[in-house]
Design an enzyme around this catalytic site. Structure first.
Site, PDB file in Angstrom:
ATOM      1  N   GLU A 127      40.506  24.442  84.960  1.00 23.01           N
ATOM      2  CA  GLU A 127      40.302  25.736  84.302  1.00 23.01           C
ATOM      3  C   GLU A 127      40.085  25.567  82.810  1.00 23.01           C
ATOM      4  O   GLU A 127      39.320  26.285  82.195  1.00 23.01           O
ATOM      5  CB  GLU A 127      41.526  26.625  84.523  1.00 23.01           C
ATOM      6  CG  GLU A 127      41.557  27.292  85.856  1.00 23.01           C
ATOM      7  CD  GLU A 127      40.494  28.366  85.999  1.00 23.01           C
ATOM      8  OE1 GLU A 127      39.323  28.005  86.144  1.00 23.01           O
ATOM      9  OE2 GLU A 127      40.845  29.545  85.990  1.00 23.01           O
ATOM     10  N   THR A 182      34.320  33.405  80.154  1.00 21.52           N
ATOM     11  CA  THR A 182      35.764  33.627  79.975  1.00 21.52           C
ATOM     12  C   THR A 182      36.146  33.434  78.506  1.00 21.52           C
ATOM     13  O   THR A 182      36.941  34.196  77.956  1.00 21.52           O
ATOM     14  CB  THR A 182      36.575  32.702  80.899  1.00 21.52           C
ATOM     15  OG1 THR A 182      36.143  32.961  82.238  1.00 21.52           O
ATOM     16  CG2 THR A 182      38.058  32.982  80.819  1.00 21.52           C
TER      17      THR A 182
HETATM   18  N1  HSE Z   1      43.658  35.636  82.753  1.00 23.95           N
HETATM   19  C1  HSE Z   1      42.328  35.164  82.516  1.00 23.95           C
HETATM   20  C2  HSE Z   1      41.616  36.099  81.557  1.00 23.95           C
HETATM   21  C3  HSE Z   1      41.589  35.082  83.803  1.00 23.95           C
HETATM   22  O1  HSE Z   1      41.707  37.302  81.767  1.00 23.95           O
HETATM   23  O2  HSE Z   1      40.993  35.619  80.614  1.00 23.95           O
HETATM   24  C4  HSE Z   1      40.208  34.528  83.643  1.00 23.95           C
HETATM   25  O3  HSE Z   1      39.638  34.303  84.899  1.00 23.95           O
END
Ligand code: HSE
Length: 307
Positions: A127, A182
């Site tokens: 990730e 992201t």
């Molecule tokens: N918690 C993370 C975000 C998940 O919201 O950035 C990303 O897939």
């Protein structure tokens, strides 16, 4: 002796509103499949027909395997076949599904006997490559199935069984998403928050956990409310407010951004007209001149391992 292992890991939704980087829910909407095979050469080789990096150093699952190989001094060569099913970049935990499947497959293939917490940590390495910062919400959900709560200091992962009548409707807009989506959507989140906002999110988060413990989908649904991250991100999703309000008007219990978006997820119950919710979300996106695909799905029980 085991020479090959196949793992099918589910998609997931992260945050569930107020649980930014803490909550994850595995969804049976899509799956990624990883097959690891021992080979007589050294190194890691990736085979895939999908449009993803084939260099293990650039690939989410490749990074997981490389770090496990190094840590556990695995000498054997590893061939990794990747079949992507989770759409990449839409907030459905695509990189996490591959990373989770890779960690589980490696654990089984080399009989490492790692516990769930350790596996989640290894999957999190993948990730980091895609999001820039490490967050374990999607990988934990993909790896363990069900609803998960992740805490990093000290590291803890809790898995709770979702209520049987919980149904989700995900609207996936046909948008061009930026490559490091992201990272982009994390950059718009405020660095500091008002205490009253924190209190509101905390109360909702606590009620979501209570809802999973009490198997109360209504409580979960009405607590899917986030006054911190969703307001900061919603401008990245054209038509978001329309999609959300339409779904709520159609009977959804709660609606929020799925992970870092741009998909929008509605929490419903089996007894409701979920198709009506799906249609209302499609209409919401079309009011912003955006096509979308809607998926009605259930929480996933977790990955399937085949030796
Ligand atoms: N918690 C993370 C975000 C998940 O919201 O950035 C990303 O897939």
């Amino acid at each position: 002796m085991v020479t090959s292992v196949k793992v099918r890991a589910p998609s997931s939704t992260a945050n569930l509103g107020p649980g930014f980087d803490v909550f994850g829910l595995a969804l049976d909407a899509f799956h990624d499949e990883i097959t690891l095979t021992k080979k007589p050469w050294r190194g890691v080789r990736i085979l895939t027909a999908d449009d993803i990096p084939k260099d293990p150093q650039q690939n989410t699952a490749g990074l997981v395997i490389k770090s496990m190989k190094q840590k556990f001094k695995i000498k054997s060569g590893i061939e990794m076949r990747i079949k992507k099913g989770v759409p990449a970049g839409f907030g459905m935990g695509s990189s996490a599904a591959s990373a989770a499947a890779a960690a589980l497959a490696c654990n089984r293939l080399f009989n490492l006997k790692l516990d769930n917490k350790t596996l989640v940590k290894y999957a999190g390495i993948g990730e980091k490559a895609s999001a820039g910062t490490i967050h374990y919400d999607n990988v934990a959900a993909s790896l363990l199935g069900g609803f998960v709560v992740v805490k990093t200091k000290p590291f803890d992962v809790i898995r709770l069984e979702p209520p049987k009548d919980l149904v989700l409707c995900v609207a996936i807009p046909k948008l061009k998403v930026p490559k490091k989506k992201t990272k982009v959507s994390r950059a718009v989140i405020p660095k500091t928050v008002k205490l009253s906002d924190l209190t509101e999110n905390l109360a909702n988060a606590a009620n979501i956990v209570s809802g999973f413990l009490l198997k109360d989908s209504d409580l979960i649904g009405r607590s899917i409310q986030d006054v911190i991250v969703e307001p900061a991100r919603k401008h990245l999703i054209p038509g978001f407010s329309r999609v959300k309000n339409n779904a709520l008007d159609a009977g959804a219990l709660g609606v929020t951004i799925s992970g870092a978006g741009p998909s929008v997820i509605a929490f419903c119950k089996k007894s409701q007209n979920v198709k009506k919710v799906a249609k209302s979300m499609e209409k919401g996106f079309s009011s912003a001149k955006i096509d979308c695909e809607t998926i009605i799905c259930k929480p996933s029980i977790g990955p399937k391992i085949r030796v």
